[in-house]
Design an enzyme around this catalytic site. Structure first.
Site, PDB file in Angstrom:
ATOM      1  N   ASP A 108      10.942  11.996  22.430  1.00 63.40           N
ATOM      2  CA  ASP A 108       9.616  11.970  23.039  1.00 63.40           C
ATOM      3  C   ASP A 108       9.732  13.421  24.259  1.00 63.40           C
ATOM      4  O   ASP A 108      10.588  14.409  24.397  1.00 63.40           O
ATOM      5  CB  ASP A 108       8.056  11.511  23.389  1.00 63.40           C
ATOM      6  CG  ASP A 108       6.574  11.075  23.668  1.00 63.40           C
ATOM      7  OD1 ASP A 108       6.647  11.649  22.716  1.00 63.40           O
ATOM      8  OD2 ASP A 108       6.463  11.525  25.366  1.00 63.40           O
ATOM      9  N   HIS A 290       5.554   7.762  15.543  1.00 61.11           N
ATOM     10  CA  HIS A 290       6.109   8.717  16.292  1.00 61.11           C
ATOM     11  C   HIS A 290       6.659   8.360  17.519  1.00 61.11           C
ATOM     12  O   HIS A 290       7.452   8.249  18.033  1.00 61.11           O
ATOM     13  CB  HIS A 290       5.173   9.141  17.250  1.00 61.11           C
ATOM     14  CG  HIS A 290       5.130   9.251  18.710  1.00 61.11           C
ATOM     15  ND1 HIS A 290       5.617  10.698  18.636  1.00 61.11           N
ATOM     16  CD2 HIS A 290       5.121   9.520  19.976  1.00 61.11           C
ATOM     17  CE1 HIS A 290       6.106  10.733  19.559  1.00 61.11           C
ATOM     18  NE2 HIS A 290       5.481  10.210  21.171  1.00 61.11           N
TER      19      HIS A 290
END
Length: 314
Positions: A108, A290
């Protein structure tokens, strides 16, 4: 599920004008160093499943809470969170341990930092492993300006910048609920709601999908953010256009060997031309969303260790 008591005890390291809370495993100078860089709103503990596997493979594993996070320093100036400062912290960490270079792993926002670090300090990065966020082409216009035009003022990157302090306050008021609602897997696809997604998550009574981690694991994140607040971590977003300017004159090509791990159900878009900027990249896709290294810890570890082994054989 992982027992938080099994995570290494931290030390505090003074680097680059700040103090970082750093977790380590493996032996100093006994194996290739590998630095794990968390994303937002995460913590060094995000790598709890990778640390023992990498240490067992002979690596010196270094996992900082980056500035703004956990018990690391939280400077008050927004510009203290730009890519020069964030990458400078990691270079100073290498200097502290006496390493010329290391393999850097990012997820991320941590991936954004690792890409930027590699552009700014190419000789200090031996290999790159990034999860979720691919290399972001710099483009002709500042990133934020482009996002605002394409995605609108409620897109959370834009909102963080155009309405400073608003989201920070909502997240801090609802820290436990926000993180409980954010850290989910198997979230069903649905139409986007009006408003800003992170504020919506902080206010939502009922989480979607399945919990990503046990209550004890989640408590590590909740406790950290109840102590630190969110402003320092959100300030990373408030340097997006500053970073665009800071990267103007660097060679945009990543020349190191690289591994890019995607989640098939991640909302973050894949790169359509990754090899144009990262020519020596291998791409792996895992069946998850994610939070790749949380959702698929064993598969993530296998992909990383297999690739590292291949690289050492070259």
């Amino acid at each position: 599920m992982f027992d938080p008591a099994d995570f290494p005890e931290p030390t505090r390291v003074s680097v680059n004008g700040v103090e970082l809370e750093v977790f380590e495993a493996g032996r100093h100078h006994a194996g290739e160093p590998i630095v794990l860089c968390h994303g937002w709103p995460e913590h060094a503990f995000s790598w709890r499943y990778q640390v023992p596997a990498l240490a067992a493979a002979g690596h010196h594993v270094i996992v900082p809470n980056q500035r703004g996070y956990g018990n690391s320093s939280r400077p008050s100036e927004v510009t203290d969170y730009d890519i020069e400062h964030l990458s400078g912290d990691l270079i100073a960490l290498l200097d502290h341990y006496g390493y010329d270079d290391a393999t850097f792993v990012g997820h991320d926002w941590g991936a954004m930092v690792v890409w930027g670090l590699t552009l700014l300090h190419p000789h200090r990065v031996s290999k790159v492993i990034n999860l979720s966020l691919p290399y972001q082409e710099r483009g002709e216009r500042p990133w934020l300006e482009f996002m605002e035009e394409v995605l609108g003022g409620d897109f959370y990157f834009v909102h963080f910048n155009r309405q400073p302090g608003v989201a920070d306050a909502v997240l801090e008021e609802n820290t436990s609920r926000f993180l409980r609602n954010l850290y989910r897997k198997n979230v069903p696809l649905r139409e986007p709601e009006p408003g800003m997604v992170m504020i919506n998550l902080a206010n939502a009574e009922t989480p979607l999908g399945d919990p990503l981690m046990s209550d004890r694991e989640l408590a590590v994140f909740v406790s950290a953010f109840e102590s630190s607040g969110f402003t320092g971590t959100i300030n990373w977003y408030r340097n997006l256009d500053r970073n665009w300017h800071l990267l103007a004159d660097v060679d945009p090509i990543i020349r190191q060997p690289a591994l890019m791990i995607y989640g098939d159900r991640d909302a973050v878009a894949r790169s359509e031309d990754l090899t144009a900027f990262v020519p020596h990249v291998e791409v792996v896709s895992l069946d998850c969303g994610h939070w790749i290294q949380h959702e698929k810890p064993e598969e993530t570890n296998r992909a990383i260790l297999r690739w590292l082994e291949q690289q050492s054989a070259v």
